[in-house]
Design an enzyme around this catalytic site. Structure first.
Site, mmCIF file in Angstrom:
data_model
loop_
_atom_site.group_PDB
_atom_site.id
_atom_site.type_symbol
_atom_site.label_atom_id
_atom_site.label_comp_id
_atom_site.label_asym_id
_atom_site.label_seq_id
_atom_site.Cartn_x
_atom_site.Cartn_y
_atom_site.Cartn_z
ATOM 1 N N GLN A 29 -2.264 9.501 4.491
ATOM 2 C CA GLN A 29 -2.907 10.786 4.074
ATOM 3 C C GLN A 29 -3.864 10.512 2.749
ATOM 4 O OE1 GLN A 29 0.667 13.153 2.984
ATOM 5 N NE2 GLN A 29 -0.427 14.876 2.043
ATOM 6 N N CYS A 66 0.600 16.500 5.216
ATOM 7 C CA CYS A 66 1.582 15.221 5.782
ATOM 8 C C CYS A 66 2.218 15.770 6.984
ATOM 9 C CB CYS A 66 2.717 15.170 4.723
ATOM 10 S SG CYS A 66 3.863 16.606 4.330
ATOM 11 N N HIS A 82 8.144 17.107 2.121
ATOM 12 C CA HIS A 82 7.529 16.149 2.652
ATOM 13 C C HIS A 82 7.928 16.026 4.256
ATOM 14 C CE1 HIS A 82 4.106 13.217 2.433
ATOM 15 N NE2 HIS A 82 5.054 12.120 2.667
ATOM 16 N N ASN A 91 6.386 7.095 6.071
ATOM 17 C CA ASN A 91 5.866 8.074 5.210
ATOM 18 C C ASN A 91 4.341 7.986 5.546
ATOM 19 O OD1 ASN A 91 4.896 9.393 3.062
ATOM 20 N ND2 ASN A 91 5.937 8.267 1.537
ATOM 21 N N TRP A 97 2.018 8.804 3.821
ATOM 22 C CA TRP A 97 1.208 8.138 2.952
ATOM 23 C C TRP A 97 0.827 6.795 3.005
ATOM 24 C CZ3 TRP A 97 3.831 10.304 -2.174
ATOM 25 C CH2 TRP A 97 3.864 11.788 -2.198
#
Length: 688
Positions: free
Chosen positions: A95, A101, A255, A279, A281
């Protein structure tokens, strides 16, 4: 990023007043544009989504951008740019500055099913062969797949690093380009902020999303998750409300994550149930039990530990199912629609889609709140649903699995400019016949309680209900949480066999209404016919079918021969008596009404016969999908010398086909094959 405080709509043109919208997304011919660029020796520049701040947005996202934002093509960022690689780990997307997200978690779930991914991302695009700086992606947009064309100019910082979605493989760009296409569809990059995993999963697949609140999860949740994992669904989840703060346990509040696997492992003392997540990220992981550095891994055998444990800061981690339920708020499961993938044995579903709208002063009736408030509820759009179970060798009532999905259409070109309305579904049982040219009156809702109703109206793009309904007639009433709220919507219904259409409107009926009114209207006649003769033979069946009115077939009325009726009776006669009972006849009549509806729908030239293409479409509408060769053989076997099939032959074919499927399902043990003894082989030969 906060997942819940802001609720938006997308956009659809053509409405006025409170639903006024900006100009629609332009229709761009990808092939024509690419060929023009190749001919002129230039790279495509998309004026409808330009490489300027207007495409980024006009809100807080601008404050996050680097001071010297630039737009560069992948060939300017790497010496060997690659659009897509089947060998690269497709989960290695990270991301960027946009708080999307939810989009990336859904995208990562999509990458686990490459055949579905290739529907959204045409994988034959590249930066070498026929490269012209133009790319195309596909999204499911309120009932149909729509293409979105973009150029490949991407926003980067001064060092040439992508500021939005990127890949750990620095020369891989499909993820960044897909995000740009989704931003164009949504209005801007800014409009990708704030959302839910279910919304992106819907846009990627056209499936039906189900959201489970983990605090209220059913006791068999592990079984549901197991079935979903092995059933080719897409799964995401979301933590509790927050502002994307990294907590002490390593999770990020507010998230979205992707569920990428589950595993039951054998520890020294007892089994343990684990869930694997990622995740978006691409970093920041869970720090509790079964995290990369946890000592709990010593409870496993060395072999199992090697298979499961990968100590990398890549955003992927394991945690116990118990911890998963405690630390996450929502589990989102996206079930694929029947039309997306190949039909599996024994899993044929009928699918209907209806469009409607809530309009102030006419159809925006709002919810049921109090008895006295029902005088406005009845004004909502009403959809009559007839449900029955296809023949499976036994003719008794059994609950039918029915999935109902309600989608609210966009109310603005930019998805964050107008909030989603809070919407819900009411479902009623209809025990007697009503004139389906008019809406059911206020009195019906005063006298009948709903079988299913929304406990909470949800301000989401889609709400859905999975129900088990006995064969019969039902009423679906979609509504908003408040009266006089305006929007358009799409209602989808999935089941093994059903008919659904709006009543009291001028909308087109997907399957003819005769399925309801002829069944109900003739019920008294059927009762009289069977008063003196509890069972009827083939000759009596012939007289009944040839004296009834087939209003759905226009001026061409079918003529059932005695031979045809003997064949029909043989397929229905479960006890080898040579006759059928009134209940068996009622079930037959419902089947005939379905066949009449789909036959009439495909006989668009009113010839009274179906050709090969029309037959294939009619069989698909009736829930039976055959490949082209088999369908042609059926036309040769049951049609006329000119390869045309009349209604009586169509009925005979459909009843035989469904009977044969039922026989196969009863004989097979695994849905893949059967071993036939001689009597069984003879039986199937006689049916064919």
């Amino acid at each position: 990023m906060s997942l819940w405080p802001s609720f938006r709509g997308l956009w659809k043109p053509g409405q006025k007043d409170s639903m006024e919208r900006s100009p629609q997304l332009p229709q761009q011919d990808y092939k024509a544009l690419r060929e023009r660029c190749l001919r002129d020796g230039c790279l495509f520049e998309d004026s409808s989504f330009p490489a300027t701040l207007s495409s980024v947005g006009r809100g807080p996202l601008l404050q996050k951008l680097p001071a010297s934002l630039q737009w560069r093509r992948p060939q300017e960022l790497h010496s060997n740019p690659i659009f897509y690689s089947a060998t690269a780990n497709r989960l290695d997307l990270c991301q960027g500055l946009v708080g999307d997200c939810w989009f990336l978690a859904a995208l990562q779930a999509l990458t686990l099913q490459e055949d579905i991914l290739s529907r959204v991302v045409p994988l034959n695009q590249s930066f070498t062969e026929n490269y012209a700086g133009i790319f195309q992606f596909w999204f499911w947009h309120f009932g149909k797949w729509v293409p979105v064309v973009i150029d490949d100019r991407l926003p980067v910082n001064e060092a040439g690093q992508l500021v939005f979605v990127s890949s750990t493989y620095k020369n891989l760009f499909w993820g960044a380009l897909l995000e740009k296409a989704y931003a164009k569809l949504s209005g801007s990059y800014e409009d990708l902020q704030n959302g839910q995993v279910s919304e992106a999963l819907l846009d990627f697949t056209g499936g039906v999303t189900m959201t489970i609140k983990l605090a209220e999860a059913p006791g068999n949740l592990w079984d549901i998750l197991t079935q979903a994992t092995f059933g080719r669904t897409l799964i995401g989840c979301q933590t509790h409300t927050g502002n994307e703060r990294v907590m002490e346990n390593g999770l990020v509040d507010g998230h979205a994550y992707t569920v990428i696997g589950i595993r039951k492992v054998t520890c020294k003392h007892a089994p343990e149930y684990l869930v694997k997540l990622r995740n978006p990220w691409g970093k920041v992981e869970w720090k509790g039990d079964w995290s990369d550095s946890s000592r709990t891994w010593e409870l496993l055998s060395p072999k199992e530990k090697i298979v499961l444990l990968k100590k990398k800061d890549d955003g992927e981690f394991w945690m116990t199912f118990k911890d998963f339920k405690a630390h996450f708020k929502l589990l989102v499961i996206c079930k694929l629609t029947p039309g997306l993938l190949t039909h599996e044995v024994g899993q044929k579903w009928s699918y209907t889609m209806q469009e409607g709208r809530w309009e102030k002063g006419t159809t925006a009736g709002g919810p049921i709140k109090l008895q006295q408030a029902r005088d406005t509820f009845w004004k909502n759009p009403q959809f009559l649903l007839s449900v029955w179970r296809p023949q499976e060798g036994k003719t008794f009532l059994m609950p039918c699995s029915v999935m109902v999905s309600l989608l609210q259409k966009p109310r603005h070109r930019h998805r964050n400019r107008k909030r989603h309305l809070a919407i819900g579904l009411f479902i009623f049982r209809v025990s007697k016949f009503y004139d389906d040219q008019r809406k059911l009156p206020q009195e019906f809702f005063l006298q009948n309680n709903p079988l299913s109703f929304p406990e909470v109206f949800l301000p989401e793009k889609e709400v859905s209900r999975e129900l088990w309904l006995e064969p019969g007639t039902y009423l679906i009433v979609p509504c908003t949480a408040e009266a006089c709220q305006e929007s358009e919507f799409v209602l989808r219904v999935f089941s093994r066999k059903h008919v659904c259409y709006e009543i009291g409107s001028n909308s087109q009926v997907v399957f003819s209404k005769e399925i309801v009114d002829q069944t109900e209207g003739h019920d008294e006649i059927f009762t009289r016919l069977f008063e003196k003769t509890p069972e009827i033979n083939a000759a009596q069946l012939q007289r009944i079918l040839n004296h009834l009115t087939w209003s759905g077939l226009g001026s061409t009325q079918p003529l059932f021969s005695l031979d045809a009726c003997q064949g029909i009776l043989a397929l229905l006669d479960l006890n080898a008596s040579g006759t059928v009972s009134i209940q068996e006849f009622r079930d037959l009549w419902k089947q005939l009404m379905l066949y009449q509806a789909v036959f009439h729908k495909q006989d668009n030239n009113a010839s009274g016969c179906l050709n090969w293409a029309q037959l294939r479409a009619a069989m698909k509408d009736a829930g039976l999908v055959l490949n082209d060769d088999v369908c042609l053989l059926m036309l040769i076997r049951y049609g006329g010398p000119k390869l045309q099939m009349d209604f009586v032959s169509f009925v005979h074919l459909m009843l035989r086909a469904e009977k044969m499927e039922s026989v196969f399902q009863n004989l097979t043990q695994d849905g893949k094959g059967i071993y036939l003894q001689k009597p069984e082989w003879l039986m199937m030969t006689l049916y064919s």
